[in-house]
Scaffold this active site. Structure first.
Site, PDB file in Angstrom:
ATOM      1  N   PRO A 256       0.832  -1.223   0.000  1.00 57.95           N
ATOM      2  CA  PRO A 256       0.000   0.000   0.000  1.00 57.95           C
ATOM      3  C   PRO A 256       0.853   1.255   0.000  1.00 57.95           C
ATOM      4  O   PRO A 256       1.919   1.306   0.609  1.00 57.95           O
ATOM      5  CB  PRO A 256      -0.808  -0.125   1.306  1.00 57.95           C
ATOM      6  CG  PRO A 256      -0.752  -1.566   1.666  1.00 57.95           C
ATOM      7  CD  PRO A 256       0.552  -2.074   1.163  1.00 57.95           C
ATOM      8  N   GLY A 257       0.361   2.287  -0.699  1.00 53.75           N
ATOM      9  CA  GLY A 257       0.997   3.597  -0.640  1.00 53.75           C
ATOM     10  C   GLY A 257       2.163   3.810  -1.576  1.00 53.75           C
ATOM     11  O   GLY A 257       2.875   4.805  -1.446  1.00 53.75           O
TER      12      GLY A 257
ATOM     13  N   LYS B 177       0.218   2.838  -6.944  1.00 52.56           N
ATOM     14  CA  LYS B 177      -0.333   1.980  -8.013  1.00 52.56           C
ATOM     15  C   LYS B 177      -1.484   2.684  -8.730  1.00 52.56           C
ATOM     16  O   LYS B 177      -1.527   2.724  -9.969  1.00 52.56           O
ATOM     17  CB  LYS B 177      -0.816   0.653  -7.406  1.00 52.56           C
ATOM     18  CG  LYS B 177       0.277  -0.164  -6.743  1.00 52.56           C
ATOM     19  CD  LYS B 177      -0.220  -1.510  -6.280  1.00 52.56           C
ATOM     20  CE  LYS B 177      -1.253  -1.406  -5.168  1.00 52.56           C
ATOM     21  NZ  LYS B 177      -0.703  -0.818  -3.929  1.00 52.56           N
TER      22      LYS B 177
ATOM     23  N   SER C  51      11.229 -19.300   2.229  1.00 54.61           N
ATOM     24  CA  SER C  51      12.482 -18.587   1.971  1.00 54.61           C
ATOM     25  C   SER C  51      13.348 -18.407   3.208  1.00 54.61           C
ATOM     26  O   SER C  51      14.441 -17.866   3.119  1.00 54.61           O
ATOM     27  CB  SER C  51      12.181 -17.215   1.349  1.00 54.61           C
ATOM     28  OG  SER C  51      11.435 -16.415   2.229  1.00 54.61           O
TER      29      SER C  51
ATOM     30  N   LYS D  91      13.183  -7.382  -0.616  1.00 55.47           N
ATOM     31  CA  LYS D  91      14.077  -7.846   0.449  1.00 55.47           C
ATOM     32  C   LYS D  91      15.362  -7.045   0.486  1.00 55.47           C
ATOM     33  O   LYS D  91      15.878  -6.728   1.564  1.00 55.47           O
ATOM     34  CB  LYS D  91      14.353  -9.336   0.263  1.00 55.47           C
ATOM     35  CG  LYS D  91      13.118 -10.202   0.499  1.00 55.47           C
ATOM     36  CD  LYS D  91      13.377 -11.666   0.233  1.00 55.47           C
ATOM     37  CE  LYS D  91      12.116 -12.501   0.517  1.00 55.47           C
ATOM     38  NZ  LYS D  91      12.309 -13.939   0.248  1.00 55.47           N
TER      39      LYS D  91
END
Length: 798
Positions: free
Chosen positions: A385-386, A389, A705, A748
């Site tokens: 979010p933010g 998009k 992961s 990441k």
């Protein structure tokens, strides 16, 4: 006998007479000393009245019979305080009432009706019977006359007021005629009582008038009441005249309009509603480029409209259907602006950072430029979010010069919202896609479907499956909305979808989309966004000038690193808005004219920092991993410790998902079986109860992961050796020690930079993903790539 029962003949014969009376007031000698009582509610009875009275035969039938047995057939009508006369008790009766003669008593359907002819005032002296029929001993107070001149003056005033009342209400005229026929208008007492009986005053006020024996005082009180009555009557007349005037004006206009319509039709210069509708639809159709099926359907509906009655429900349904069909932009397309330099300028003006996403959009537009049009494509913008998009979708529309329409599909559970309702339902309407086309006014807008990863499903249908027909370039050239029931070409529409994650998007839907990932922003990118976009926009919204309130670069960096470490910039925008609000208070109070926010003032405006400079966890069995969530990338600290050495065991905590638990068990099994290879204590796991924990236990965590991170923590514990430098890693581990690729490399890496970790271990298979990252993200990073766990151990322990 008629339909009503007449009371006993004696009462009827004695109480009714056709002979006119010369006077109502009987000589005192003939007035009865004892009287039966009947109650009246709401308002008292006056001596100057002669009106019908209606009462229930229970409990008053016995009283009426008792009255009929008397010689005089007279009764006292006295006002009571209760609203229900049948519940009257002696305590409820007023002391002063009116002596009346009963005429024409009748009984019908449980009711008693008679004409009450007022005689004079009566006063209750003593109760002889306190149960119905009520009997009392009475006397008859005389009127107290005053000065003749004053009486005459007030009488004239009352008569003049009555003259004003008569024209306002025909009822007053009838009452006045009755009074003149029965009384001498020069009698002040009778005149005053008659005037009081005409008013609509409260019952208590009228009872007070009845109890006033001095005639002059009574006249003063009654004159006030009838003046009020005159004002009310005038107001009612004004209201009635206004209503009648308005109604007559509307009726006149209605008749004139109907006459005009008829004349126009006769002359052929106007049409009825049906003709006007048909003509309007025909004018719209001329401007459209209809396909064969749409033209056939419209012709059929126009034929139906021409034979239906305009007032029938079917006519309204058909007209609404034609209204939708003829307002859709059949064959209307806006011209695309495929100039790549213009598109790049628009994207750079609207957004800082996101260079890889901008490049992808430019590539996408370049392909459209070669083809001559941008069609049959679905862009999916995925990111936390933010990060912008929705605004990127709007920028794409601006770059192309197309109309833009946005709607959210988050939480949508009814497929009818996508494909519409069938016309057989009451209130049926087309779906959101057709709504978007109509609003845009062209057949090739940019339509944004927000929150597509949050679309739902219920017993009403599966909207995600309904979207397949909308988004699939192989199908949407013949999209069929249930309401329209005519195929509409959506192949020219550019669909832009947004999502926070891909996991919840159905596979068949995801397969039709071109995915563009928007990762979070690093500090330098947030600085540019704040200075070039957020801060100017917020100042303008607050009505401030840039010279009034300034934030230094060092303060902005402190805000970003200490208060707004999220992936997007929405939280940063809220913090800047808080600074502006607090500054506004100081401006309004006159405490300051200009404010410069430096590093020292940040805490004054925002309080203590939410985040301190993080130091990576260190110690034996403690390793920093990297994770990827719907909110962006985060660091993940993993701790392993030996609880005791009584027996072998392995325990996991930290609200781990099934996949992550399996990864932990794989790591445990791999390290336990390869201790010799990695120079660990060969007997360490034989008698050790090991506890592996992932902090922030309230947060659900899942994914493969963290495999090499868990294995490294267990190896550190078995070797009794800690990592002596800031380092983070990510990668999936297999039972044979292979390091498999993972997703979210960009997120990441950004998360590692955010926590000031610049040395990473990534799977060898992700080397390409890392090398495709923008240069400013890779700058200063030392990244090792491993395809097997022995390479991980070599990098860490040497």
């Amino acid at each position: 006998m008629t339909d009503h029962d007449t009371l006993d003949a004696e009462l009827v014969n004695d109480a009714t007479t056709d002979e006119p009376r010369s006077e109502l007031a009987l000589p005192s000698a003939t007035l009865p000393n004892t009287l039966y009582l009947l109650p009246v509610t709401e308002r008292p009875f006056f001596p100057a009245q002669a009106v019908p009275v209606l009462m229930n035969d229970e409990p008053w039938m016995e009283t009426v019979r008792a009255i009929g047995a008397t010689d005089h057939h007279m009764v006292g009508l006295v006002m009571i305080e209760k609203a229900d006369a049948d519940l009257a008790t002696p305590e409820d009766f007023a002391q002063i009432g009116t002596l009346v003669r009963i005429n024409n008593p009748m009984r019908n359907s449980g009711k008693i009706q008679f004409i009450a002819e007022g005689m004079r005032r009566v006063r209750i002296l003593e109760w002889l019977s306190k149960k119905p029929p009520y009997l009392v001993r009475v006397d008859y107070p005389d009127d107290v006359l005053g000065n003749d001149d004053e009486l005459r003056a007030y009488a004239i005033a009352i008569i003049n007021t009555l003259k004003e009342l008569v024209p306002l209400n025909p009822l007053y005229s009838e009452e006045l005629k009755f009074f003149i026929n029965r009384f001498n208008p020069n009698e002040p007492s009778a005149l005053t009582d008659f005037a009081a009986s005409l008013t609509t005053a409260q019952g208590q006020d009228l009872q007070e008038v009845l109890e006033i024996f001095p005639v002059l005082e009574r006249m003063k009180r009654v004159l006030i009441l009838i003046r009020k009555e005159l004002e009310v009557a005038k107001l009612q007349t004004q209201i009635r005249e206004k209503v009648e005037e308005k109604m007559s004006d509307q009726q006149r206009k209605f008749f004139l309009r109907e006459q005009l319509k008829t004349i126009q039709q006769e002359l052929g210069i106007a049409k009825d509603d049906r003709s006007a509708d048909i003509e309007r639809f025909e004018q719209r159709i001329e401007a459209l480029t209809l396909n064969d099926s749409a033209r056939t359907r419209i012709d059929e509906e126009m034929q139906k409209l021409s034979i239906l009655e305009s007032g029938s429900p079917e006519y309204a349904v058909t007209r609404n259907y034609l209204d939708w069909l003829t307002t859709l932009p059949w064959g209307k397309n806006s011209e695309d602006n495929l100039d790549l330099d213009h598109a790049r300028t628009v994207l750079d003006a609207d957004h800082d950072g996101l260079e890889d996403v901008k490049d992808r959009i430019i590539e996408f537009l370049a392909v459209g430029s070669l083809k001559g049009e941008v069609a049959g494509s679905i862009l999916l913008l995925v990111g936390p979010p933010g990060v912008g998009k929705t605004s990127i979708g709007r920028s794409v529309a601006n770059a192309l010069g197309r109309k833009f329409y946005r709607f959210s599909v988050g939480g949508m559970r009814d497929e009818a919202e996508i494909k519409g309702h069938r016309r057989t339902y009451i209130g049926a309407m087309p779906g959101k896609v057709i709504h978007a086309i109509k609003e845009a006014g062209v057949a090739n807008p940019v339509i944004m479907l927000d929150e597509i990863d949050k679309i739902g499903a219920s017993y009403q249908g599966d909207p995600a499956s309904a979207l397949l027909e909308v988004l699939d370039p192989e199908q949407n050239s013949e999209f069929l909305d249930h309401y329209l029931d005519v195929r509409f070409d959506l192949s020219k529409v550019l669909f832009v979808c947004t999502a926070n994650q891909l996991d919840t998007i159905p596979g068949p839907l995801l397969d039709r989309m071109e995915i563009l990932r928007l990762s979070g922003y690093i500090t330098s990118e947030k600085m540019l966004i704040a200075k070039n976009h957020l801060w100017p926009k917020l100042l303008e919204r607050a009505g401030m000038k840039r010279s009034q309130l300034k934030v230094s670069d060092s303060a902005m960096r402190q805000i970003i690193e200490g208060y707004a470490r999220e992936s997007g910039v929405r939280g940063l925008e809220k913090l800047l808005a808080r600074i502006i609000r607090k500054a506004a208070v100081k401006f309004v109070r006159g405490e300051a004219q200009k404010i410069n926010v430096g590093t020292r003032q940040v805490e004054e405006f925002l309080g203590k920092p939410l985040f301190q400079r993080e130091k990576p966890f260190s110690g034996v069995g403690v390793i920093t991993g990297l994770a990827w969530t719907a909110l962006g990338g985060v660091t993940l600290n993993i701790e392993a410790t030996r609880v005791h050495s009584k027996h072998r065991g392995f325990k996991l905590t930290g609200q781990l998902g099934e996949v992550m638990k399996e990864s932990a068990e794989i790591a445990y099994s791999y390290i336990a079986s390869h201790l010799k290879q990695y120079q660990g204590d060969l007997t360490f796991f034989d008698d050790s109860f090991v506890h592996l924990h992932v902090p922030e236990g309230a947060t659900p965590k899942d994914g493969p992961s963290a495999g090499i991170t868990m294995a490294t923590a267990l190896l550190s514990l078995a070797r009794g050796e800690r990592i002596r430098r800031p380092l983070a890693m990510t990668g999936e581990l297999t039972l044979t020690g292979q390091v498999l690729p993972i997703g979210g490399v960009r997120e990441k890496v950004i998360a590692a930079r955010r926590t000031r970790i610049y040395e990473l271990i990534l799977p060898e298979a992700n080397r390409r993903d890392y090398e495709e990252l923008p240069e400013h993200i890779r700058t200063g990073m030392q990244v090792h790539f491993a395809s097997h766990f022995r390479e991980v151990a070599e990098i860490i322990f040497g």
